[in-house]
Every structure is written in C-alpha cells, then in structure tokens.
Motif scaffolding. Sequence first.
Motif, short mmCIF file in Angstrom:
data_model
loop_
_atom_site.label_atom_id
_atom_site.label_comp_id
_atom_site.label_asym_id
_atom_site.label_seq_id
_atom_site.Cartn_x
_atom_site.Cartn_y
_atom_site.Cartn_z
N PHE A 1 48.77 -80.24 59.82
CA PHE A 1 48.54 -81.58 60.35
C PHE A 1 47.59 -81.54 61.55
CE2 PHE A 1 52.89 -82.73 58.51
CZ PHE A 1 52.32 -83.32 57.39
N GLN A 2 47.64 -80.46 62.32
CA GLN A 2 46.73 -80.31 63.46
C GLN A 2 45.30 -80.05 63.02
OE1 GLN A 2 48.55 -77.02 65.55
NE2 GLN A 2 49.56 -78.37 67.04
N HIS A 3 45.13 -79.56 61.80
CA HIS A 3 43.79 -79.19 61.30
C HIS A 3 43.56 -79.90 59.97
CE1 HIS A 3 44.97 -75.92 64.05
NE2 HIS A 3 43.67 -75.80 64.30
N PRO A 4 43.24 -81.18 59.99
CA PRO A 4 43.10 -81.95 58.75
C PRO A 4 42.06 -81.40 57.78
CG PRO A 4 42.32 -83.20 60.67
CD PRO A 4 43.03 -82.00 61.20
N ALA A 5 41.00 -80.78 58.30
CA ALA A 5 40.00 -80.21 57.39
C ALA A 5 40.60 -79.08 56.56
CB ALA A 5 38.79 -79.71 58.17
N GLU A 6 41.43 -78.24 57.19
CA GLU A 6 42.08 -77.15 56.46
C GLU A 6 43.11 -77.70 55.48
OE1 GLU A 6 41.02 -73.85 56.74
OE2 GLU A 6 39.50 -75.06 57.75
N LEU A 7 43.82 -78.74 55.89
CA LEU A 7 44.77 -79.38 54.99
C LEU A 7 44.05 -79.93 53.77
CD1 LEU A 7 47.49 -80.49 54.12
CD2 LEU A 7 47.19 -82.37 55.75
N GLY A 8 42.87 -80.49 53.99
CA GLY A 8 42.08 -81.01 52.88
C GLY A 8 41.68 -79.92 51.91
N ARG A 9 41.35 -78.73 52.41
CA ARG A 9 40.97 -77.62 51.54
C ARG A 9 42.17 -77.16 50.71
NH1 ARG A 9 38.09 -73.62 55.84
NH2 ARG A 9 36.86 -72.76 54.14
N GLU B 1 49.13 -66.79 53.88
CA GLU B 1 48.95 -65.63 54.76
C GLU B 1 48.31 -66.04 56.10
OE1 GLU B 1 50.37 -62.81 54.18
OE2 GLU B 1 50.98 -63.49 52.18
N GLU B 2 47.39 -66.99 56.08
CA GLU B 2 46.82 -67.47 57.34
C GLU B 2 47.85 -68.27 58.12
OE1 GLU B 2 43.59 -68.36 60.22
OE2 GLU B 2 44.44 -66.68 59.08
N SER C 1 41.03 -69.39 65.88
CA SER C 1 40.76 -70.47 64.92
C SER C 1 41.70 -70.35 63.72
CB SER C 1 39.31 -70.42 64.45
OG SER C 1 39.07 -69.25 63.69
N PHE C 2 41.93 -71.47 63.07
CA PHE C 2 42.81 -71.57 61.90
C PHE C 2 41.92 -71.77 60.69
CE2 PHE C 2 45.91 -74.38 59.41
CZ PHE C 2 46.71 -73.32 59.01
N ASP C 3 41.76 -70.74 59.87
CA ASP C 3 40.84 -70.75 58.74
C ASP C 3 41.57 -70.22 57.52
OD1 ASP C 3 38.88 -70.42 56.85
OD2 ASP C 3 37.53 -69.25 58.11
N LEU C 4 41.98 -71.12 56.63
CA LEU C 4 42.81 -70.74 55.49
C LEU C 4 42.12 -69.74 54.57
CD1 LEU C 4 44.42 -74.15 54.43
CD2 LEU C 4 45.39 -72.36 55.90
N THR C 5 40.80 -69.74 54.52
CA THR C 5 40.10 -68.89 53.56
C THR C 5 40.22 -67.41 53.87
OG1 THR C 5 38.00 -69.01 54.77
CG2 THR C 5 38.41 -70.72 53.11
#
Length: 425
Positions: free
Chosen positions: A276-284, A297-298, A351-355
């Motif tokens: 929720f804090q990172h909507p772009a990552e949630l979108g991915r 894992e991230e 940074s929070f980067d799901l990839t």
Amino acid sequence: MTTEANGTTADHGLPEVATDLASAAEPAPTYPFPAECPFQLPPALAHLRRTAPVARVQLSTGAPAYLMSSYQHVREVLTDERFSRRPVRARAVDAPTGGRPGTAASAFDFGLFIADPADHARWRRHVNQVFNVRQAEAMRPQVGQIVEDLLDELRTNPSPVDLMEQFAFRLPLHVLYALFEVPDDLRVAFAQWAASLRAGGASMEAFGAAMARLHGAAVELVATRRARPSDGPLSQLIHAADGYSDTDLVATVLLLTIAGYETVAAQIGNGLLALFQHPAELGRLRSGAVPVATAVEEILRYAQASTGFAGMTYASCDVTVADVVVPAGAAVFVSIDAAGRDERRMPDPESFDLTRGSANSHLTFGAGAHFCLGAPLARVELQESFSRLFRRFPDLALAYPVTEVAMTSNRFNRLPARLEVRLHP
C-alpha cells in the motif's frame, strides 16, 4: 510515517549477562533503538551497520550486550553453534512465574530445537523427512482453498473490512488446523491460545499463560495421533521419530505452532502495508508483471519491523567476530532488519523493488542448522495470500491514507494494528 498505537515495551524475559563489558572505555548506545517509521531502519542502527557491524551496546536495564547488524555477521552468528539460545529458554521458563524455577518449563521447552548440536542434528534429520518443501507444496491446494474460503467471508462483511483481524490472523491458524489435522474439539483450545497471545501484546507474563494453554492442547493432540494415526504430517513425524518421547513431539508442535502463527500473520500484515505504501509495486504484482514468488522474497527482505529482541542468543565461550572478542556469557542480538538492508549485498537496499526478490537477499528465516523449519509452508501461505487476495479484489484499497495506519507491537514484531480496506470502489 505512520503513527504508533500502543507501542508498549515490557519485560522481554532477558537474562542477566556477564558485566565485564561495562568497563569498556566508550559508552555503548542503548539498544533497541527507537523506531520511527515502519520498514525504515533507525538511523543509529543503519549507522552501526556501516561503521561497526559488530558493536557493543547496552540494554535499557544497563545490561551489556553485542549487536550484529551486517548480513555477513548476522549470518555468521546464526550458523555458529558456539552461540546458544538455551539461556534464553531458561529465563523464559522463569519469567511468567515470578522467577520460580521450573514451574513453566514444559510450556516453554522447545526441546531438541535448542539441544546440543549432535542431538539437534538427529532431531532435525527426522523432522526434515516430514516438514520440507515437498510437504509444503503438497499443501498448496489446501492452503489456496483456505484463502479462498476466507475471502468468501470477507465479501459478506460490511465495508470496510480489517484485513488484520479477518484475514492475516485467521489464515495461519486455519493452516495449522490443516497441518496437524486438529480435531474439532481441540480447535477451540488453539483458537483461545491465539486470541490470548494477541491480547497479551509484549507482556512475557501473558505469553507464559498463553503458552501453558497451548501446551495442554499440544499434549492432547499428540496423544490423539498416537491413538489414531493418519496419513498427516504429525502422524508421519511420530512414525519417523520413533524413539523420541511424547515430550519431544509436543515440543515440536509448540515450536511449529508459535512460528507458524504469529510470524506469518505479522508478515502478511507488513507485506500488505509495504504494498500500500508503494502503489507502483502493488500495480506490478496485480498485473502479473512480477511473479508472486519473486515478490514475496522482496517482501520478506524489506517489510521487516522487529522490536529488536528477536534472534537473541548467547556466546557459550569467547568468540571472535570481525576482530571483536565476544566474551563467554555475553548476550548477542542479530538484526535481521539491518542485514536485509546491507548495501554490501545489493545496490539501493532502502528501495522496495519486487523484481529483485531473492531468497539470497535476506535472512528472515535464519540460516544454517537452525534455519526455520516452517519456511517452506510460510512461503506458500504468503504466495497464496497475496496472489489470491488481489486477484479476487483487483480494486482493493485502504479506506484511509496509508500514513494513518497505526502500528502495534508484540514481543518480537511491530505490525499494523488494523488494515481497514474497501474491497470495491
């Protein structure tokens, strides 16, 4: 930044330790450091990781200790059998009873998990035959169905719904029912234990009372499976661990239940908050651009918010770590949060980067001989939770600004007190 709700600190059952550190020339910083924002390291902790990853600290009581904050040195302590958790258990036994030795021993005895290395290795060989990646994957359809059933219930509740109360804390309890094939008449005792554990917050006395309740249920559960074996994991363990006592089997149930309930619930809540804090990552994640296993894992690396007391251990003899001599008897803390933010392991770790999610980027499940026994099943629960939740409710959103999420604390974790969401626009 989020607000803090009831961030209580209580007696964490920390034993007295050797005091020869107190004579060191420079004053040691007081640990744990005050938390400011979820998933953001206190500046003092980040500074130590960069400049003194093996550091002398003191607790609020004035007791001396050592803190490991880099990935390398946290892993070193986790994998070195000269660091022992047995004194932590001994203190935990006494704390709920006002210091009367032994009266709570059975409820706090995690048995062969903290035994001497040779005994622990024998025990681990047996339990690894049952609790492993293969067993966790075999449970994936069942976990997925539990998630779907809980999401069905969410749909029937008036909006907004609290994902902590109605999902994060319910899922792991129902998974434990399935894992141990808990009979209906014993589920009440497990549910009461879970409720009392949550209500107790950071209180060690409340934790002791909850554990005593769980111990009684675990004794009944093992006796039931002895009398009426099945094909389930607990019956398999009883067969694989032939020669181990019921006390050892009960201790294993206690260990898996504690690890499989509160920590999974906290990780679900913290993972949702990070998304929720990172909507772009949630979108991915929602779009499928990032595989859910990679995303988890991230989340495991980034969305940690410990109180600072998890992973406490003791030096059983003088141990040199990074040219620092940790004396025998010294309390040692490892910061899993700081290890996951080590710039020596990855660029831009804040940074929070799901990839870039990878099991090699964090130590959330520990390392070495004491690597978390429930890690494979926890990963399945997290993967099924995040993928199915956002698939069923693609428009799910917080009912208020993310900055207004209040955090609360238990003995080891900080987590959202509530996560109220609207399932539809």
